[in-house]
Scaffold this motif. Structure first.
Motif, PDB file in Angstrom:
ATOM      1  N   LYS A  20       0.815  -1.217   0.000  1.00  0.00           N
ATOM      2  CA  LYS A  20       0.000   0.000   0.000  1.00  0.00           C
ATOM      3  C   LYS A  20       0.852   1.273   0.000  1.00  0.00           C
ATOM      4  CE  LYS A  20      -0.602  -0.191   5.058  1.00  0.00           C
ATOM      5  NZ  LYS A  20       0.118   1.053   5.379  1.00  0.00           N
ATOM      6  N   ASN A  21       2.080   1.183   0.460  1.00  0.00           N
ATOM      7  CA  ASN A  21       2.942   2.364   0.496  1.00  0.00           C
ATOM      8  C   ASN A  21       3.816   2.513  -0.751  1.00  0.00           C
ATOM      9  OD1 ASN A  21       1.991   3.088   3.043  1.00  0.00           O
ATOM     10  ND2 ASN A  21       3.530   1.847   4.093  1.00  0.00           N
ATOM     11  N   GLU A  22       3.661   1.593  -1.697  1.00  0.00           N
ATOM     12  CA  GLU A  22       4.461   1.699  -2.917  1.00  0.00           C
ATOM     13  C   GLU A  22       4.068   2.957  -3.689  1.00  0.00           C
ATOM     14  OE1 GLU A  22       5.109  -0.907  -6.967  1.00  0.00           O
ATOM     15  OE2 GLU A  22       5.012  -1.985  -5.053  1.00  0.00           O
ATOM     16  N   LYS A  23       5.055   3.638  -4.209  1.00  0.00           N
ATOM     17  CA  LYS A  23       4.838   4.920  -4.898  1.00  0.00           C
ATOM     18  C   LYS A  23       3.943   4.762  -6.118  1.00  0.00           C
ATOM     19  CE  LYS A  23       8.262   6.729  -7.181  1.00  0.00           C
ATOM     20  NZ  LYS A  23       9.550   7.404  -7.537  1.00  0.00           N
ATOM     21  N   SER A  24       3.119   5.753  -6.356  1.00  0.00           N
ATOM     22  CA  SER A  24       2.235   5.742  -7.516  1.00  0.00           C
ATOM     23  C   SER A  24       3.040   5.767  -8.813  1.00  0.00           C
ATOM     24  CB  SER A  24       1.296   6.952  -7.492  1.00  0.00           C
ATOM     25  OG  SER A  24       0.522   6.973  -6.318  1.00  0.00           O
ATOM     26  N   SER A  25       2.431   5.300  -9.883  1.00  0.00           N
ATOM     27  CA  SER A  25       3.103   5.257 -11.172  1.00  0.00           C
ATOM     28  C   SER A  25       3.455   6.658 -11.650  1.00  0.00           C
ATOM     29  CB  SER A  25       2.213   4.570 -12.213  1.00  0.00           C
ATOM     30  OG  SER A  25       2.841   4.576 -13.476  1.00  0.00           O
ATOM     31  N   GLU A  26       4.634   6.792 -12.216  1.00  0.00           N
ATOM     32  CA  GLU A  26       5.055   8.064 -12.807  1.00  0.00           C
ATOM     33  C   GLU A  26       4.855   8.061 -14.309  1.00  0.00           C
ATOM     34  OE1 GLU A  26       9.109   8.514 -11.673  1.00  0.00           O
ATOM     35  OE2 GLU A  26       8.653   9.014  -9.585  1.00  0.00           O
ATOM     36  N   PHE A  27       4.403   6.937 -14.864  1.00  0.00           N
ATOM     37  CA  PHE A  27       4.259   6.816 -16.304  1.00  0.00           C
ATOM     38  C   PHE A  27       2.793   6.927 -16.721  1.00  0.00           C
ATOM     39  CE2 PHE A  27       7.928   3.882 -15.352  1.00  0.00           C
ATOM     40  CZ  PHE A  27       8.905   4.800 -15.708  1.00  0.00           C
ATOM     41  N   PRO A  28       2.515   7.557 -17.857  1.00  0.00           N
ATOM     42  CA  PRO A  28       1.142   7.596 -18.368  1.00  0.00           C
ATOM     43  C   PRO A  28       0.680   6.206 -18.768  1.00  0.00           C
ATOM     44  CG  PRO A  28       2.669   8.477 -19.981  1.00  0.00           C
ATOM     45  CD  PRO A  28       3.464   8.281 -18.737  1.00  0.00           C
ATOM     46  N   ALA A  29      -0.629   6.015 -18.751  1.00  0.00           N
ATOM     47  CA  ALA A  29      -1.191   4.696 -19.022  1.00  0.00           C
ATOM     48  C   ALA A  29      -1.179   4.356 -20.506  1.00  0.00           C
ATOM     49  CB  ALA A  29      -2.621   4.624 -18.500  1.00  0.00           C
ATOM     50  N   HIS A  30      -1.146   3.052 -20.783  1.00  0.00           N
ATOM     51  CA  HIS A  30      -1.426   2.557 -22.126  1.00  0.00           C
ATOM     52  C   HIS A  30      -2.873   2.935 -22.449  1.00  0.00           C
ATOM     53  CE1 HIS A  30      -2.419  -0.320 -25.304  1.00  0.00           C
ATOM     54  NE2 HIS A  30      -1.131  -0.508 -25.486  1.00  0.00           N
TER      55      HIS A  30
END
Length: 295
Positions: free
Chosen positions: A96-106
């Protein structure tokens, strides 16, 4: 690299059966490099350094194997080459503490993930969690963020691109008034009919089951809410016209209608269920799939 789960069924996966041994080993390695949304940069040299530091292998070819097997998808956004693992979130449970994605979605992932707002500890600026990227100044919204106060910059768009100031909508439609509006019954068959008018070449919607009725009813309610923001009538006829304009806007998108091919030659064609999903519905409204001129 991150810790990920591997299940016993992995070793008997039919999609992996036609891949080379090295490609099979590469696949779980990609899970460990991917972020919590199953996305990572398509940089073969970097991937080799992380997963095969002691082996002489052609990672680019191995990635192509996995892509042909449908296990990963290549895509490019603003010149950045990326990889998406479509089944990642089905089989992985990131911390749950893993950083949110920095990449835009497919583009396909825009339908599968709803951008959520998560309040910071001090109650200030919310952090975006999820896959909906900001494209051309548009702001991803959750279905619950359809009130004018949640938009920044403060404007509201209709499916055909008409923009009005949210301050005016706030003044003309106080919360008490919006809550007292009676919602007309959702005309499921009429909505399906409007979809077929806009996309006559697409497969027919043959079955309107409970799941599809639920999706249509939710979008029907959202259409009424947006019309109230614009101080417009919320009758059944006005809402149906809203859907007509939304489908027409979607039908003009080269991406949604398969006129724009990916780098590998494949194309994407939107279907009824994806247009009725929360992110698909909002994506059309916000112009995420509009045709754009290449500079």
């Amino acid at each position: 690299m991150r810790a990920r789960d591997i299940k016993p069924g992995f070793f008997k996966n039919d999609q992996l059966a036609d891949c080379s041994m090295a490609a099979r080993l590469l696949f779980p390695g990609l899970w460990m490099m991917a972020d919590r949304e199953g996305r990572l940069e398509n940089r073969p040299k970097k991937i080799k350094g992380e997963i095969f530091p002691f082996d002489d292998v052609d990672v680019a070819s191995l990635l192509a194997e996995l892509e042909r097997a449908g296990l990963i998808r290549f895509y490019e956004v603003n010149g950045q080459n990326l990889i998406w693992i479509p089944q990642f979130k089905k089989h992985q449970s990131p911390h749950k503490n893993e950083k949110s994605s920095e990449f835009p979605a497919h583009p396909d992932d825009l339908y599968g993930t709803i951008a959520e707002h998560e309040q910071t500890k001090d109650g200030n600026t919310p952090e975006m969690v999820g896959s909906a990227p900001v494209i051309s100044g548009q702001i991803p919204l959750t279905p619950s963020s359809l009130t004018p106060s949640s938009l920044s910059p403060r404007d509201i768009s209709t499916p055909d691109g008409v923009v009005v100031g949210a301050e005016a909508a706030d003044a003309s439609q106080p919360d008490e008034k919006r809550q007292t509006h009676a919602s007309p019954a959702c005309p499921y068959d009429a909505i399906v009919g409007l979809y077929h008018e806009a996309f006559p070449e697409h497969p027919r919607v043959a079955i309107v089951n409970a799941k599809r009725r639920g999706a249509m009813k939710a979008r029907w309610a959202e259409a009424g809410e947006r019309l109230r923001m614009l101080d417009r009538d919320t009758s059944a006829a006005e809402r149906l016209d809203y859907f007509r304009r939304l489908f027409a806007k979607a039908s003009r998108s080269d991406f949604l209608t398969g006129k724009k091919a990916f780098r590998d030659g494949t194309v994407y064609r939107v279907d009824f269920d994806k247009l009725m999903s929360p992110s698909g519905f909002m994506g059309v409204i916000e112009g995420k799939y509009d045709n754009r001129e290449v500079a």
